[in-house]
Every structure is written in structure tokens, then in C-alpha cells.
Design a protein around this motif. Structure first.
Motif, PDB file in Angstrom:
ATOM      1  N   ASN A 175       5.183  15.818   0.908  1.00 46.59           N
ATOM      2  CA  ASN A 175       6.617  15.626   0.716  1.00 46.59           C
ATOM      3  C   ASN A 175       7.115  14.260   1.154  1.00 46.59           C
ATOM      4  OD1 ASN A 175       7.106  18.191  -0.353  1.00 46.59           O
ATOM      5  ND2 ASN A 175       7.210  19.094   1.680  1.00 46.59           N
ATOM      6  N   THR A 176       6.246  13.459   1.725  1.00 48.00           N
ATOM      7  CA  THR A 176       6.646  12.126   2.138  1.00 48.00           C
ATOM      8  C   THR A 176       5.723  11.095   1.504  1.00 48.00           C
ATOM      9  OG1 THR A 176       5.277  12.254   4.121  1.00 48.00           O
ATOM     10  CG2 THR A 176       7.595  12.888   4.339  1.00 48.00           C
ATOM     11  N   ALA A 177       6.271   9.939   1.280  1.00 48.84           N
ATOM     12  CA  ALA A 177       5.494   8.816   0.774  1.00 48.84           C
ATOM     13  C   ALA A 177       5.974   7.564   1.480  1.00 48.84           C
ATOM     14  CB  ALA A 177       5.662   8.676  -0.736  1.00 48.84           C
ATOM     15  N   THR A 178       5.059   6.703   1.800  1.00 47.74           N
ATOM     16  CA  THR A 178       5.430   5.453   2.448  1.00 47.74           C
ATOM     17  C   THR A 178       4.908   4.284   1.615  1.00 47.74           C
ATOM     18  OG1 THR A 178       3.442   5.424   3.819  1.00 47.74           O
ATOM     19  CG2 THR A 178       5.402   6.468   4.751  1.00 47.74           C
ATOM     20  N   LEU A 179       5.608   3.182   1.723  1.00 47.57           N
ATOM     21  CA  LEU A 179       5.195   1.951   1.079  1.00 47.57           C
ATOM     22  C   LEU A 179       5.102   0.889   2.168  1.00 47.57           C
ATOM     23  CD1 LEU A 179       4.555   0.565  -1.658  1.00 47.57           C
ATOM     24  CD2 LEU A 179       6.951  -0.205  -1.670  1.00 47.57           C
ATOM     25  N   ARG A 180       3.886   0.498   2.495  1.00 51.01           N
ATOM     26  CA  ARG A 180       3.696  -0.556   3.475  1.00 51.01           C
ATOM     27  C   ARG A 180       3.625  -1.881   2.731  1.00 51.01           C
ATOM     28  NH1 ARG A 180       0.369  -3.874   6.376  1.00 51.01           N
ATOM     29  NH2 ARG A 180       0.899  -4.030   8.591  1.00 51.01           N
TER      30      ARG A 180
ATOM     31  N   THR B 272       0.851  -1.191   0.000  1.00 45.62           N
ATOM     32  CA  THR B 272       0.000   0.000   0.000  1.00 45.62           C
ATOM     33  C   THR B 272       0.884   1.238   0.000  1.00 45.62           C
ATOM     34  OG1 THR B 272      -1.683  -1.160   1.299  1.00 45.62           O
ATOM     35  CG2 THR B 272      -1.839   1.243   1.183  1.00 45.62           C
ATOM     36  N   VAL B 273       0.666   2.109  -0.965  1.00 47.75           N
ATOM     37  CA  VAL B 273       1.425   3.357  -1.045  1.00 47.75           C
ATOM     38  C   VAL B 273       0.544   4.497  -0.538  1.00 47.75           C
ATOM     39  CG1 VAL B 273       0.748   3.757  -3.470  1.00 47.75           C
ATOM     40  CG2 VAL B 273       2.825   4.838  -2.538  1.00 47.75           C
ATOM     41  N   SER B 274       1.160   5.419   0.184  1.00 45.08           N
ATOM     42  CA  SER B 274       0.415   6.558   0.707  1.00 45.08           C
ATOM     43  C   SER B 274       1.319   7.772   0.757  1.00 45.08           C
ATOM     44  CB  SER B 274      -0.156   6.256   2.090  1.00 45.08           C
ATOM     45  OG  SER B 274       0.884   5.958   3.008  1.00 45.08           O
TER      46      SER B 274
END
Length: 126
Positions: free
Chosen positions: A77-82, A69-71
Motif C-alpha cells: 500500500n505504500t510506494a517510495t521514490l528515492r 529508485t522506486v520501491s
């Protein structure tokens, strides 16, 4: 020039979850899409996930759909990949990339992106 820094990689066991993050600096506009790619030695870089500049839409590689899951953060300015239910075949160096795109193309081509981070290693043991 957008600068991207990934963090959060590591060694995990198969079946585990891991979240990696990407922080972008000098995003003077809020119309950047951010994508995650991965690469293993001897293979081409593969688009894993992408999120639009607004965060309203995303795209995933078929092999990770339903597990990853990308958010984006509220400041864009930030992105996370769970990453969940990780498998040894998910082992790779993961890169984040950014480009002034409204949305993401379904197959997430690397050529769409001009700014790249240095990568973070994710290793999944059997």
C-alpha cells in the motif's frame, strides 16, 4: 475508489537526495501498479517511474534512470521514490498514481492510471 496521498516533498539543493512517499488506501486487491509522475507549469505530466503490483519489475524515464529508485512497502500500500543527484530540472509537482495493472509499460503513459494523488512539490535550487 483508491485514495492516494503523497508526502515528503520540499526544497533541496542541487546534488542532494530526497525521498517522497505515497500511501494508498482502500487497495482491496494486490494487483495495483503504482507510478510516479511529475509536472511543471505549461508542460504535460511526465511519467517518472513505475513499479509493478508485485514489486518485481519497474520502469523509469530516461532522464532519471540511475538516479531515482522506486520501491514498494511490504504491505503493497505504500510506494517510495528515492531521488538522488537532484538537479534544478527535476523541480516539479510529483504525483503518485495507481491502477489495476500487472506491470508497467516502458514509457509510463498517464492514461494507464485512473487514481491520482494531490501531488507534492519538489524544488531543487542551483
Amino acid at each position: 475508489q483508491v485514495q492516494l496521498v503523497e508526502s515528503g516533498g520540499g526544497l533541496v539543493q542541487a546534488g542532494s537526495s530526497l525521498t517522497i512517499s505515497c500511501r494508498a488506501s482502500q487497495l482491496t486487491r494486490d494487483d495495483y501498479a503504482i507510478a510516479w509522475f511529475r509536472q511543471v507549469p505549461g508542460k504535460e505530466r511526465e511519467g517518472v517511474a513505475c513499479i509493478s503490483s508485485s514489486g518485481a519489475s519497474s520502469a523509469y524515464h530516461g532522464s532519471v534512470r540511475g538516479r531515482f529508485t522506486v520501491s514498494r512497502g511490504s504491505d503493497k500500500n505504500t510506494a517510495t521514490l528515492r531521488m538522488a543527484i537532484l538537479q534544478p530540472e527535476d523541480t516539479a509537482v510529483y504525483y503518485c498514481a495507481a491502477e489495476r495493472l500487472g506491470g508497467c509499460r516502458r514509457h509510463i503513459p498517464a492514461d494507464d492510471f485512473g487514481s491520482w494523488g494531490q501531488g507534492t512539490q519538489v524544488t531543487v535550487s542551483p
